[in-house]
Design a protein around this motif. Sequence first.
Motif, short mmCIF file in Angstrom:
data_model
loop_
_atom_site.label_atom_id
_atom_site.label_comp_id
_atom_site.label_asym_id
_atom_site.label_seq_id
_atom_site.Cartn_x
_atom_site.Cartn_y
_atom_site.Cartn_z
N ASP A 1 0.89 -1.18 0.00
CA ASP A 1 0.00 0.00 0.00
C ASP A 1 0.92 1.22 0.00
O ASP A 1 1.94 1.24 0.69
N ALA B 1 -5.18 4.35 -3.39
CA ALA B 1 -6.48 4.93 -3.71
C ALA B 1 -6.31 6.02 -4.78
O ALA B 1 -7.28 6.48 -5.35
N ASN B 2 -5.08 6.39 -5.01
CA ASN B 2 -4.84 7.51 -5.93
C ASN B 2 -3.93 7.05 -7.05
O ASN B 2 -2.78 6.71 -6.83
N ILE B 3 -4.48 7.06 -8.28
CA ILE B 3 -3.69 6.48 -9.35
C ILE B 3 -2.44 7.30 -9.65
O ILE B 3 -1.48 6.83 -10.20
N ASP B 4 -2.45 8.62 -9.26
CA ASP B 4 -1.28 9.44 -9.51
C ASP B 4 -0.09 9.02 -8.66
O ASP B 4 1.03 9.43 -8.92
N TYR C 1 1.01 6.19 -8.48
CA TYR C 1 1.77 5.17 -9.17
C TYR C 1 2.94 5.82 -9.87
O TYR C 1 2.81 6.85 -10.52
N SER C 2 4.08 5.26 -9.71
CA SER C 2 5.23 5.81 -10.40
C SER C 2 6.10 4.68 -10.90
O SER C 2 6.57 3.85 -10.13
N GLY C 3 6.27 4.66 -12.18
CA GLY C 3 7.15 3.66 -12.79
C GLY C 3 8.56 3.80 -12.27
O GLY C 3 9.32 2.84 -12.23
#
Lengths: 118, 785
Positions: free
Chosen positions: A54, A85-88, A90-92
Amino acid sequence: MTERQVVVVEDNGDIRDLIGYVLDSKRYTLKLLESASAFDRHMAEHAPDVIILDVMLPDGNGLEMCRRLKENPLTKHIPVVLMSANIDEYSGEAGAETFISKPFDIDDFKQKIEYYLV
Amino acid sequence: MKCKMKNENVPDYFALAAIFEGIQDAVFAHDLDYVISSCNPAVEEVLGYDPGSLIGRPIYHIIPEPLHAEQEVLFQRMLQNERVAHFRTQRLHANGTIIPVALTLSPVRDHEGHVTGASHIIRDISSEVKAEVALNRLAAIIDGSEDAIVSKTLEGVITSWNRSAEQMFGYSAAEAIGRSITMLIPTERLEEEDMILSRIRAGEKVESFETIRQKKNGELIPISLTISPIRDRQGNIVGVSKIARNITIKKMADERQARLAAIVESSDDAIISKTLEGIITSWNKSAGKIFGYTEQEAVGKHISLIIPDDRLEEENKILRSIRNGTKIDHYPTIRKRKDGSLVTISLTVSPVKDADGNIIGASKVARDISQEQAGNEAMRLHAQRLQILNTMAKTISEKLDVQDILQKVTDAATELVGAAYGAFFYNVEHSDGEAYMLYALSGAPREAFEKFGMPRNTPVFHPTFSGEGVVRVEDIKKDPRYGRMAPHFGMPRGHLPVSSYLAVPVFTGTGKVIGGLFFGHPEPGKFTFEHEDLVVNMASQAAVALDNSMLFEQVRDLSQKKDEFIALATHELKTPLTTLSGFLQLVHKRLEDDPVNRSFVDKSLSHVKKLTTLINDLFDVSKIHAGKMQLEFQDIEITELVKDLIEPLHQMERHRIHLNTPGQVYLKADRLRVEQVLANFINNAIKYSPGGGNIEISVEESEEEVCVSVRDEGIGIKQENLKHIFNQFYRAEGLSKNISGLGLGLYISKEIIERHGGTVSVESKEGQGSIFTFCLPKLPVVKPV
């Protein structure tokens, strides 16, 4: 062949329970952890096959934990699934294999995790 | 042959006879019948007759025909004892000519006293008459002359006075003759007459002597006198002739010239004339004043005397122009004074022509326009100030950064007041007059101030920080407030040198002092009231801008707090949603044999999904507003992405979904965000075609971009609403209550696509359906926020 292990780090107990039900399988052991510190302790003794993090934990940041895992030669091969809960969030760049946004489809979730256990 | 005297009774006959014989005049005697009885020898001399030939002839023989009657009348007058003496008449000469004669007629009596005839004494007056005519002619000339011609005795008594003299002096001849000439001479010129007379007595002539005479009415007239002595036959000077010419007109021309000369001399402009070779020929007083050279120093020199070396070519141009006859008008240029200093002048150069129109030189009028220039300079300065003020006002009203505003105001104000250094100390929070946290400097590096710390509440600074008012001092070091505070007792060592000092407090709209503007100059007396006034105005503008900036910063803080709150709220809302959604899905799986309860769970799940979308949309909008929507570019294949999205939708009852695609289409984009847009378009297509129908998704690829369109057969959009469709919170009017939403989906989609450097568009016909399209460039252009 040793037992496969899936580690989940999620501070919310209900979500941990949910994931426990979703990933209920005879094919691997599931380790549900509630904090970053518990994860660190666990990692000191285990080498899981998939790690689900998480992003927002009370004592840590999933992105940062993922980055550390990927920088460590001993752990960098372990697939990491970030969950937020926040897709932003996500960081490759953090090097995670994939990302699951909350709320999620349970079949989808299970499929994504087990994909890395094949 | 001699005439024989008839009367012998006259005593002393011989004496008479001798007289008769000897006199020069022709003498006749005739009887009562007019027959000539005797004549003397002079007859021959006067009339050309042999005296003997005339005896016995009638007297009419020697009288011209028209005068015969006259002779009769004269004879009768004689008979009546009237004296007829020297009567001018004419007689016939023997040669046939008529000669003028003077006739004296006397009766010839017998011894009883009876008249027996008459004697005629005839004198030839030809020469006398000639002289008379000549005299008359002279008189006519004198009378006709336009010059006054006057003669006078050596004592100055007027003896003649012609008509022009009458006109010129106003006295008639009768009035003038016999009076002294001094009546014409103004008192102050009486000596002149003595001089003239003495010269005349010496036999000299006085020619063209210009003087003034007085008319009868007292008026003075300028005259030119020519005075000559009058001599008698023996050559003795017996009088003076005087010819006076009225020279008023000549005088006027002279005066005009004198007046022009006076004007030239008194002009404030330098007036210079020069030859075509540039040699100065005249130089008026102002030329001396402006250029510093006297007339003696300048005349004869070349005009380059006053031309700066770098402008010598200019003079050649001027001379060329003058040779061509072209005037140069108000040409602004610079000339050199004797002391080497430069003077700004306005030059007007005109050609000077001789009577034949040849250009022989140039006249040059130079006006010192230093003052005019100073006026222009003042105007330019004023305009420049306005410009600086406007620029500053514009900048600070646009800027919201406090430090930026402080710097702009400080720079502008320092420039405007001509200060060497300017500083703006700005109290952000504290109001105790001590702590000035922010500052901007102009004209000096920051290091020049940093070592001294902030200005403290000293007597010099106090009036500014307390808001008492402006401090403007000619020389701060001489001010009683200066140098009273420990530890420095004046400026700290190494402080920038300041004499002129100007400090203006800066107030907020509510009257609170928020800072001060300070200016310094190493020389004293640099700042004027005008400067003070300018800075006061600027300070109030600056205060408004700083107020705005403070408000902006507060709003920005609030906005940041709001964003943080929404992020947290989203997270907190999604945690229960995740649990809710997850357990409902588990329940759903366990109700395979209970279709009624399973359908209830289905409904619950679909609302959880809606709720999730709403929360996501709210969070996205907040991120868009904050400029914090981040894109994660990666290689994606769009056909696969669409297929994944529509796969669960094939089981829908009323809608059929079709996909047209050329195959695999790759591009770089944020996968989740593109998915979000596609989902939004497809969900809208379903939502706004409640009656069902086909939903056609088309993927098209060109060299530059990839376009995906979603077409439905739904209710469509009114033409007038199309332009609002991508606006935030926009929802089509008149929608049925079943169609819910916040009106954020298309707005977020548009933002996502545009942040990818792409475009969104819509075509629609009311009642027939809509086509929503987005196009993404294959090479993404990340637009700055």
